[in-house]
Design an enzyme around this catalytic site. Structure first.
Site, PDB file in Angstrom:
ATOM      1  N   GLY A  98       0.826  -1.200   0.000  1.00 57.89           N
ATOM      2  CA  GLY A  98       0.000   0.000   0.000  1.00 57.89           C
ATOM      3  C   GLY A  98       0.859   1.249   0.000  1.00 57.89           C
ATOM      4  N   PRO A  99       0.233   2.405  -0.111  1.00 55.76           N
ATOM      5  CA  PRO A  99       0.989   3.662  -0.150  1.00 55.76           C
ATOM      6  C   PRO A  99       1.666   3.953   1.183  1.00 55.76           C
ATOM      7  CG  PRO A  99      -1.376   4.075  -0.065  1.00 55.76           C
ATOM      8  CD  PRO A  99      -1.212   2.607  -0.257  1.00 55.76           C
ATOM      9  N   PRO A 100       2.634   4.889   1.197  1.00 57.70           N
ATOM     10  CA  PRO A 100       3.335   5.215   2.449  1.00 57.70           C
ATOM     11  C   PRO A 100       2.409   5.882   3.457  1.00 57.70           C
ATOM     12  CG  PRO A 100       4.543   6.022   0.514  1.00 57.70           C
ATOM     13  CD  PRO A 100       3.200   5.607   0.046  1.00 57.70           C
ATOM     14  N   GLY A 101       2.745   5.683   4.732  1.00 56.55           N
ATOM     15  CA  GLY A 101       2.062   6.406   5.797  1.00 56.55           C
ATOM     16  C   GLY A 101       0.723   5.857   6.205  1.00 56.55           C
ATOM     17  N   GLY A 144       0.408   2.728   7.796  1.00 51.60           N
ATOM     18  CA  GLY A 144       0.543   1.842   8.951  1.00 51.60           C
ATOM     19  C   GLY A 144       0.957   0.428   8.643  1.00 51.60           C
ATOM     20  N   LYS A 145       1.674   0.187   7.542  1.00 51.34           N
ATOM     21  CA  LYS A 145       2.086  -1.185   7.207  1.00 51.34           C
ATOM     22  C   LYS A 145       3.087  -1.723   8.238  1.00 51.34           C
ATOM     23  CE  LYS A 145       3.641  -0.071   3.129  1.00 51.34           C
ATOM     24  NZ  LYS A 145       3.330   1.367   3.190  1.00 51.34           N
ATOM     25  N   LYS A 187      -7.893   5.505  -6.439  1.00 48.30           N
ATOM     26  CA  LYS A 187      -8.340   6.534  -7.383  1.00 48.30           C
ATOM     27  C   LYS A 187      -9.632   7.201  -6.914  1.00 48.30           C
ATOM     28  CE  LYS A 187      -6.252   4.275 -11.432  1.00 48.30           C
ATOM     29  NZ  LYS A 187      -6.519   3.572 -12.704  1.00 48.30           N
ATOM     30  N   SER A 226      -4.707   3.281 -18.103  1.00 46.26           N
ATOM     31  CA  SER A 226      -5.963   3.706 -17.485  1.00 46.26           C
ATOM     32  C   SER A 226      -6.413   5.094 -17.930  1.00 46.26           C
ATOM     33  CB  SER A 226      -5.833   3.675 -15.954  1.00 46.26           C
ATOM     34  OG  SER A 226      -4.852   4.593 -15.516  1.00 46.26           O
TER      35      SER A 226
END
Length: 802
Positions: A386-389, A391-392, A752, A709
């Protein structure tokens, strides 16, 4: 014995000068000396002056210089005594020996560096009765000590002793290659027994106390016997040294010479009764007895200890072997923490640490349930993508807390050397184990939760491919025999719970991706961010800035304003930074004014953070034909993409700008070809394709862009420009197109859609097959948005163009 041409004595600075022997007659012609009852005392460090011996010394102490100068002006006689402790800089009466030697100053020399050097000759032994003065220098009442006369019947025995002394001294000179040949000649030419004893005693390589004991003996026969005993000891040492020299005599290079010196030192230590590394080895053996480890490790340790016992601590390989054995002892071979598979507790921990993420939490609980039932780790490795920030990494920490395991994090970002994971071979200088083994050594547990952070950022070069090493580490069928090049033993990693994190799964090697169970983590909606800020970020920032005890309110409307006007992200890191800015400003106000406002309003936010950085008004593009809004996916989450199209006189050329990739360029060509083929259907003048140049531009030209896309967005922008019909405001779209006019599904729908929601867009057009992705999004997060699911470009243009 000591070299007579290189041995130096000193009074204080330890600047040695050579001992100079005199002839027998001059050395013993002491009857004519008249010694006063009170005499200046000159302390010496590290040496004892014997009668008859001439000794040059450098005078450095102020008291000693004064005594020497005064004495040299009168009878030139001074009492020389040895210090009990040579480290004392300013000796007192208690620091002086009681017996010394009357010396005559033969010469006083002023040195170029300002120092003073004197040459003194020992005359008679004396004993201090009392110290009469300590200032400006020592003075003492003394008593002359005479040697006992040798009894006539003992003459033969004394003569044999003196002869033995001369022979022993000669042998020592022969066994000592550093002794000059002149020493043997001087020794042979000394005929006076008393002077011979004193000369040999002066040059004896012995302890200061032993020399002082020789000086204090009144019976010269006893003195001679004691000297012979000391010479015998020195001869044995010289013979031992000579034997070792003969045994190891080869053509020595630098390394062999070092080994030779170490063997000498080892032999000396054995003679003295011990070796310095025995204690370290015994401690390691004691630890090994209490260690629980596999038989292979136990056998390897035993061989390593046997090898270490045969080595000297000064050898280069000693530290290599020692460090390897120390690593083996510190590794937690079979040491594990007790797991807690309490799923209710795990749920509480996950809910406490993370807001939302219901589907992700359920998947983690399912995973823990399988581990509880199976009892082993042979299950797929989790990989949070997933994207940064969002909580991974902290999710991995929560799993460790829920299980009661230790937590360790390995950052793989930028790693390009396989040896960082597998370690270096011990033969290399500075070799060390890999980061996997180092981490286990540090946390002292064989079953931690290990986070492999940024696994998609691993690179490779001529030093190897770390991704290939990860294939073994992350394969449950292989990692129970993980081989570290430094450890040189197999280590069981099957008990380790590996959790990987990544931003873009496409950058992970396919074979490695096959070993991972991918769990997608999408960005947060505005509503989720508000709750995260209220429950986690605001309390955290208040504590960090010393405002925890003060009560003030940041309402939901204010938080929404901060999120929409000052951040554009999938996670909450930028939001956290903006809240930190607000807390710093409040802390300053509190320090200056002594109080805080009970709540913040919009004016306060604008005063602290400045004018809004982002605005949704830009998406009101109804006043211009040829511009459409698309949706893009990036590794940091969803984003908004403008497609601008304009026509100019020309020959029908298509020009593409905006740092576009090949796939995106092909989408533009596909859209243009489709419109050319269906120009009449959409009311487009076919002559436009012949007489006009078409320019498609995607803003933010410094940012690379690619992917299929944006196909329907390009098609809509072209149709808008060619028909001069404007695109509806607050409308975005995403989807791939074909030459037949069909709309195909694309990925990253949740990111998106949330990006469109953040930007204030109200309608979205996408492929009908992406409807299932929209349904997975919490309905409250997309409230007020309208979705159009289409199958063909005809539907897209009907919906998009006014």
């Amino acid at each position: 014995m000591k070299r007579t041409d290189t041995y130096y004595m000193a009074e204080e600075e330890m600047e040695f000068m050579p001992i100079i022997p005199l002839n027998d007659e001059e050395a013993e012609n002491n009857d004519e000396i008249i010694v006063p009852k009170e005499i200046p005392i000159l302390p010496l460090r590290n040496t004892v002056l014997f009668p008859g011996v001439v000794l040059p010394i450098t005078v450095g102490r102020d008291k000693s210089i004064k005594a020497v100068n005064d004495t040299y002006k009168t009878d030139k006689l001074v009492g020389v005594v040895a210090q009990k402790d040579s480290n004392v800089e300013e000796p007192t009466v208690s620091d002086l020996e009681n017996v010394g030697t009357i010396a005559k100053i033969i010469k006083l020399i002023k040195m170029p560096d300002g120092g003073t050097t004197i040459i003194i000759q020992g005359r008679k032994r004396f004993k201090i009765d009392s110290i009469t003065s300590e200032d400006p220098y020592f003075k003492a009442q003394i008593q002359i000590l005479e040697d006992d006369k040798v009894v006539v019947q003992d003459n033969q025995h004394f003569a044999a002793t003196v002869s033995s002394i001369k022979d022993l001294a000669g042998q020592i000179i022969q066994l000592s290659p550093n002794m000059p040949s002149e020493a043997s000649i001087i020794l042979k030419n000394i005929e006076n027994p008393s002077f011979l004893i004193h000369f040999v005693s002066s040059n004896l390589n012995s302890d200061l106390n032993e020399k002082q004991a020789l000086l204090e003996m009144n019976d010269i026969k006893t003195r001679a016997e004691k000297l012979m005993h000391l010479l015998n000891r020195e001869l044995q040492f010289a013979e031992l040294k000579n034997q070792l020299t003969t045994k190891t005599k080869t053509e020595l290079d630098k390394q062999q010479k070092e080994y030779f010196l170490q063997q000498q030192l080892k032999s000396i230590k054995e003679e003295l009764g011990g070796d310095s590394n025995e204690r370290e080895i015994k401690e390691m053996q004691k630890k090994a007895e209490q260690k629980k480890w596999p038989e292979a490790a136990k056998e390897a340790f035993k061989k390593g200890i046997e090898k270490l016992e045969r080595m000297h601590p000064s050898t280069p390989d000693y530290s290599v072997v020692y460090n390897h054995l120390d690593l083996m002892l510190e590794l937690p071979w079979d040491e594990c923490t007790v797991d807690s598979y309490d799923l209710l507790k795990a749920r509480k921990v996950l809910d406490r640490d993370h807001y939302g993420m219901g589907k992700i939490k359920e998947r983690i609980l399912e995973y823990l349930a399988v581990l509880k039932l199976k009892g082993d780790m042979k299950s797929p490795i989790l990989c949070f993508v997933g994207p940064p920030g969002i909580g991974k990494t902290s999710l991995g920490r929560s799993i460790a807390t829920a299980l009661g395991r230790k937590y360790v994090r390995l950052s793989l970002g930028g790693m390009h050397d396989e040896s960082e994971l597998r370690g270096h071979r011990k033969t290399y200088i500075g070799a060390m184990p890999g980061r996997i083994i180092q981490s286990l050594r540090k946390i002292k547990s064989s079953n931690p939760v290990m986070i492999l952070d940024e696994i998609d950022k691993v690179t490779n070069d001529f030093r190897g491919d770390p991704s290939s090493a990860l294939l073994e580490i992350l394969d449950p069928e292989q990692n129970h025999t993980f081989y570290d090049n430094y450890l040189e033993l197999e280590y069981d990693l099957s008990k380790v719970l590996f959790v990987a994190t990544a931003n873009d799964i496409q950058n992970i090697q396919p074979a490695l991706r096959d070993r991972l169970e991918i769990i997608d983590l999408s960005g947060y909606a505005v509503e989720e961010k508000i709750q995260i800020a209220k429950q986690y970020l605001v309390p955290k920032q208040k504590d960090l800035h010393g405002l925890g005890q003060y009560k003030f309110k940041i309402s939901d409307n204010i938080l929404e304003k901060i999120i929409e006007d000052y951040t554009r992200e999938s996670g909450v890191r930028e939001l956290d930074r903006q809240l930190a800015s607000i807390m710093r400003s409040l802390a300053k106000d509190l320090a200056l004014k002594g109080k805080l406002k009970p709540s913040l309003n919009l004016k306060d936010i604008e005063r602290i953070l400045g004018k809004p950085k982002y605005s949704n008004e830009i998406y009101k593009m109804a006043n211009m034909a040829g511009v459409a809004v698309g949706l893009a996916w990036t590794y940091v989450g969803g984003d908004i993409l403008f497609i601008e199209t304009t026509l100019s006189d020309g020959k029908g050329e298509l020009r593409l700008t905006g740092n576009l990739g090949n796939v995106m360029k092909e989408s533009a060509s596909t859209a243009l070809t489709y419109l050319q083929a269906n120009a009449k259907k959409y009311g487009i003048d076919p002559q436009l394709f012949q007489n006009k140049n078409i320019h498609i531009h995607v803003p933010e030209g410094a940012v690379p862009k690619d992917g299929p896309s944006a196909g329907i967005t390009m098609m809509t922008a072209l149709a808008s420009a060619l028909t001069n019909r404007k695109v509806k405001p607050y409308l975005a779209m995403t989807g791939e197109i074909t030459l037949r006019g069909q709309v195909l599904p694309v990925g990253g729908i949740k990111e998106k859609v949330l990006a469109a929601k953040r930007a204030g867009l109200k309608e979205i057009i996408m492929c009908w097959q992406n409807e299932k992705d929209v349904l997975e999004i919490n309905a409250t997060f997309i409230k007020g948005m309208k979705f159009h699911y289409v199958k063909s470009m005809q539907q897209v243009l009907d919906l998009a163009l006014n």
